[in-house]
Design an enzyme around this catalytic site. Structure first.
Site, mmCIF file in Angstrom:
data_model
loop_
_atom_site.group_PDB
_atom_site.id
_atom_site.type_symbol
_atom_site.label_atom_id
_atom_site.label_comp_id
_atom_site.label_asym_id
_atom_site.label_seq_id
_atom_site.Cartn_x
_atom_site.Cartn_y
_atom_site.Cartn_z
ATOM 1 N N ARG A 36 -1.608 54.845 64.144
ATOM 2 C CA ARG A 36 -2.501 55.908 64.301
ATOM 3 C C ARG A 36 -3.408 56.073 65.448
ATOM 4 O O ARG A 36 -3.996 57.157 65.754
ATOM 5 C CB ARG A 36 -3.437 56.223 63.036
ATOM 6 N N ARG A 82 -5.823 64.181 45.684
ATOM 7 C CA ARG A 82 -6.441 62.955 46.442
ATOM 8 C C ARG A 82 -7.995 63.275 46.610
ATOM 9 O O ARG A 82 -8.244 64.559 46.737
ATOM 10 C CB ARG A 82 -5.795 62.875 47.561
ATOM 11 N N ARG A 127 -2.802 70.940 47.463
ATOM 12 C CA ARG A 127 -1.793 69.880 47.223
ATOM 13 C C ARG A 127 -2.372 69.012 46.011
ATOM 14 O O ARG A 127 -3.449 68.817 45.521
ATOM 15 C CB ARG A 127 -1.707 68.762 48.393
HETATM 16 P P1 ADP Z 1 -2.969 61.957 55.839
HETATM 17 O O1 ADP Z 1 -1.966 61.646 57.065
HETATM 18 O O2 ADP Z 1 -2.764 63.020 54.939
HETATM 19 O O3 ADP Z 1 -4.472 61.722 56.400
HETATM 20 P P2 ADP Z 1 -2.673 59.251 54.691
HETATM 21 O O4 ADP Z 1 -2.292 58.918 53.131
HETATM 22 O O5 ADP Z 1 -1.626 58.847 55.714
HETATM 23 O O6 ADP Z 1 -2.792 60.895 54.796
HETATM 24 O O7 ADP Z 1 -4.041 58.532 55.068
HETATM 25 C C1 ADP Z 1 -5.192 58.724 54.468
HETATM 26 C C2 ADP Z 1 -6.242 57.849 54.816
HETATM 27 O O8 ADP Z 1 -6.042 56.633 54.775
HETATM 28 C C3 ADP Z 1 -6.492 58.126 56.395
HETATM 29 O O9 ADP Z 1 -7.562 59.233 56.354
HETATM 30 C C4 ADP Z 1 -7.173 57.005 56.737
HETATM 31 O O10 ADP Z 1 -8.477 56.822 56.363
HETATM 32 C C5 ADP Z 1 -6.454 55.874 56.103
HETATM 33 N N1 ADP Z 1 -5.361 55.354 56.761
HETATM 34 C C6 ADP Z 1 -4.110 55.520 56.777
HETATM 35 N N2 ADP Z 1 -3.206 55.035 57.677
HETATM 36 C C7 ADP Z 1 -4.011 54.377 58.585
HETATM 37 C C8 ADP Z 1 -3.983 53.517 59.428
HETATM 38 N N3 ADP Z 1 -2.757 53.548 60.151
HETATM 39 N N4 ADP Z 1 -5.310 53.168 60.307
HETATM 40 C C9 ADP Z 1 -6.385 53.254 59.662
HETATM 41 N N5 ADP Z 1 -6.592 54.187 58.777
HETATM 42 C C10 ADP Z 1 -5.326 54.706 57.865
#
Ligand code: ADP
Length: 216
Positions: free
Chosen positions: A89, A163, A128
């Protein structure tokens, strides 16, 4: 099968695409968001810390994310191909991921960017609902996979839930974080030459766009 890294704004279709690729090709789906949500339910200091970060929509620290990801990537089932959803990310995570996979002897694979627009994504987030049993994605606003019976999964009859971060406010934060932190990744992978762009406004176009890349 080629490993896939999916990069996209919240609700751009990473979960939906992953579900289709798992069903059709037997990919293993690794979502750092799902892994973190699992951790957040444990009654420990770590669980509470992660739970707070998730509901605020801010990024979880690299230390925590890399520990759970490395454990996941050491499992045998990833050998035939996996989809990484929600990771990396940040540029920092992408660079550290390069080191991790070279240490674990894992292929980077193809990086796929799903493209969409703010209004569509906001509707997808606010409407969602997910199935507790099979994870299937439903929506009460967009007209795509509307639950036929309130709060019940169309696919397996399981219970649907929202969620904690699927609201307008948290979406705005997550979207801004995406623009600020995740977009620089695009340049990073462009230089490596393994990046592809796919329109994710509808399911079928998205799947066929991705299949073209996988068959290439
Ligand atoms: P979305 O893409 O809809 O925000 P995700 O399920 O991918 O949903 O992520 C939800 C939350 O999980 C993010 O807002 C963050 O807080 C955390 N998260 C997920 N992946 C990462 C990552 N690679 N690094 C840091 N935080 C993460």
């Amino acid at each position: 099968m080629k490993n896939i890294i999916l990069i996209a704004a919240p609700a751009a279709g990473k979960g939906t695409l992953s579900e289709m690729l798992v069903e059709k090709y037997g990919y293993v789906h690794i979502s750092t968001g799902d892994l973190l949500r699992d951790v957040s339910t444990s009654d420990t200091q770590l669980g509470r810390t992660v739970s707070d970060m998730l509901s605020q929509g801010v990024l979880v620290t690299d230390e925590i994310v890399f520990e759970i990801l490395e454990n996941r990537l050491k499992q045998d089932d990833i050998k035939n191909g996996f989809i990484l959803d929600g990771f990396p990310r940040t540029l920092e995570q992408a660079k550290k991921y390069d080191e991790l996979i070279s240490r674990l002897n894992i292929d980077l694979g193809s990086v796929i960017i799903l493209e969409s627009d703010y209004e569509t994504l906001e509707k997808r987030i606010v409407g969602r609902m997910l199935c507790k049993s099979c994870g299937s994605v439903h929506n009460t606003l967009t007209g795509v996979n509307t639950p036929k019976v309130d709060n019940i999964c169309n696919k397996c009859g399981g219970n649907l839930y929202k969620r904690s971060d699927d609201n307008r406010e948290s979406f705005k934060t997550r979207y801004e974080t995406f623009l600020e932190k995740t977009e620089p990744l695009i340049e990073f992978y462009q230089e490596k030459g393994n990046i592809h762009f796919v329109n994710s406004l509808d399911k079928e176009t998205m799947l066929s766009g991705v299949e073209d890349i996988l068959n290439d």
